[in-house]
Scaffold this motif. Structure first.
Motif, PDB file in Angstrom:
ATOM      1  N   PRO A  53       0.761  -1.558  -0.027  1.00 59.19           N
ATOM      2  CA  PRO A  53       0.117   0.048  -0.068  1.00 59.19           C
ATOM      3  C   PRO A  53       0.808   1.277  -0.113  1.00 59.19           C
ATOM      4  N   ALA A  54       0.367   2.348  -0.513  1.00 63.37           N
ATOM      5  CA  ALA A  54       0.977   3.575  -0.456  1.00 63.37           C
ATOM      6  C   ALA A  54       0.657   4.464   0.734  1.00 63.37           C
ATOM      7  N   SER A  55      -0.098   3.983   1.615  1.00 64.84           N
ATOM      8  CA  SER A  55      -0.512   4.910   2.523  1.00 64.84           C
ATOM      9  C   SER A  55      -1.178   4.023   3.709  1.00 64.84           C
ATOM     10  N   LEU A  56      -1.174   4.876   4.947  1.00 67.38           N
ATOM     11  CA  LEU A  56      -2.103   4.138   6.071  1.00 67.38           C
ATOM     12  C   LEU A  56      -3.448   3.856   5.688  1.00 67.38           C
ATOM     13  N   PHE A  63       4.909   5.383   2.966  1.00 62.26           N
ATOM     14  CA  PHE A  63       3.432   6.124   2.888  1.00 62.26           C
ATOM     15  C   PHE A  63       3.556   7.396   2.754  1.00 62.26           C
ATOM     16  N   ALA A  64       2.271   7.862   1.888  1.00 56.34           N
ATOM     17  CA  ALA A  64       2.120   9.147   1.676  1.00 56.34           C
ATOM     18  C   ALA A  64       2.082  10.284   2.686  1.00 56.34           C
ATOM     19  N   GLU A  65       1.225   9.865   3.642  1.00 54.54           N
ATOM     20  CA  GLU A  65       1.145  10.684   4.899  1.00 54.54           C
ATOM     21  C   GLU A  65       2.355  10.992   5.501  1.00 54.54           C
ATOM     22  N   GLY A  66       3.586  10.485   5.393  1.00 56.33           N
ATOM     23  CA  GLY A  66       4.820  10.625   5.963  1.00 56.33           C
ATOM     24  C   GLY A  66       4.935   9.610   7.146  1.00 56.33           C
TER      25      GLY A  66
END
Length: 329
Positions: free
Chosen positions: A140-143, A236-239
């Motif tokens: 996945p790319a994010s949470l 992840f995109a969110e950091g």
């Protein structure tokens, strides 16, 4: 003529005096399980410090990182600890509130991604939390993508583990008031919640999940120690949330000079050079030889997340409630 009985008495007194003079001072350091394992930094650091201190350095395992604070709060001023090593910024405010710590008095040029001016707690390493999975698998790319997926993960209990607590802060920092909804989505991804990091990572390596909560630096262990590039940290995109691990001196220590010596030793090359390839984290002070080959391949988050220690302390209970409520449904 002197009686023969006097000779053993004198010899005995001399032996007792010699034994008293030769008694080795003991410095007791509470820390977490993986630090004192045979593959962790404990044995290397113990040997290096004992070469300089004429003392007996004893690491005492107290579970995972968050369990250190719980044990200290339970023992209070009666604690046998001289130093506690393995708290992080999510716990330092609560640790300071115990009134059990004294200023460390060390000035050092730290290599951290944040500024540092805490008089009571001195960093010894840092890293970014991440989920570690198998290279080549779907990631996945994010949470949020993870929460919406069918991927299976293993995490640590935030009440006993600093990575577990770090994940709570990570979700809260990324999603704020929507954190509870993210946890509701993650609940069915979680295979199990372990007391500490070691158990969780071992289960992942045994194939019991697709990923495990760990650090962006964890793949370096496999790459450097095992020549295995099959593990990767998901970006992840969110950091990613930062962890800074610290040590503090107990105000009630009966070995204040030794405690000061150890705290100062923490930022020397002898200590810091052991961190990258035993604790598999970034050192708080970059060793003279630099970072080991392989660290340059690690994923670097595009965005770093971190609550100041007092803010982390103030939101911890609410974040725990969100986590418990989601996992109990």
């Amino acid at each position: 003529m002197q009686k023969p009985i006097c000779l053993p008495v004198v010899a005995g007194l001399a032996f007792a005096a010699t034994g008293a003079w030769a008694e080795t001072p003991v410095l007791q350091v509470y820390t977490y399980d993986s630090f004192v394992s045979e593959w962790g930094p404990g044995p290397v650091i113990e040997a290096a410090f004992e070469e300089t201190c004429a003392c007996d350095l004893q690491f005492v395992s107290a579970g995972d990182g968050a369990a250190l604070l719980a044990r200290l709060q339970l023992e209070g001023p009666r604690t046998d600890a001289d130093i506690v090593l393995g708290l992080d910024t999510n716990l330092t405010s609560a640790a300071r509130d115990t009134g059990l710590f004294a200023p460390h008095g060390v000035t050092a040029d730290l290599d951290l991604p944040i500024s540092w001016d805490d008089p009571d707690f001195l960093p010894f390493d840092w890293g970014y939390f991440a989920f570690v999975g198998n290279a080549g698998d779907a990631a996945p790319a994010s949470l949020k993508e993870l929460a919406d997926s069918d991927l299976k993960i293993i995490i640590q209990d935030p009440r006993s583990s600093t990575p577990g607590l770090g994940l709570l802060m990570w979700v809260k920092a990324a999603y704020g008031d929507e954190a509870g909804a993210i946890w509701e989505g993650l609940a069915d991804n979680i295979v199990t919640v372990t007391p500490g990091w070691s158990e969780a990572y071992g289960m992942f390596l045994d194939g019991e999940s697709d990923a495990v909560l760990s650090y962006t630096t964890s793949p370096a262990y496999h790459l450097i120690a095992e020549e295995d590039d099959s593990k990767t940290a998901w970006g992840f995109a969110e950091g990613h949330y930062i962890q800074v691990e610290v040590a503090g001196k107990l105000a009630g220590t009966d070995q204040p000079e030794l405690a000061d010596q150890f705290i100062a030793f923490m930022v020397t090359d002898a200590f810091q050079s052991a961190i990258p390839t035993t604790n598999w984290m970034y050192p708080a002070v970059t060793p003279a030889a630099g970072l080991p080959d392989g660290f340059e391949t690690l994923m670097t988050p595009e965005k770093a997340l971190l609550f100041p220690d007092q803010e982390a302390d103030s939101i911890r209970d609410a974040a725990l409630d969100e986590w418990r409520n989601a996992l109990s449904q």
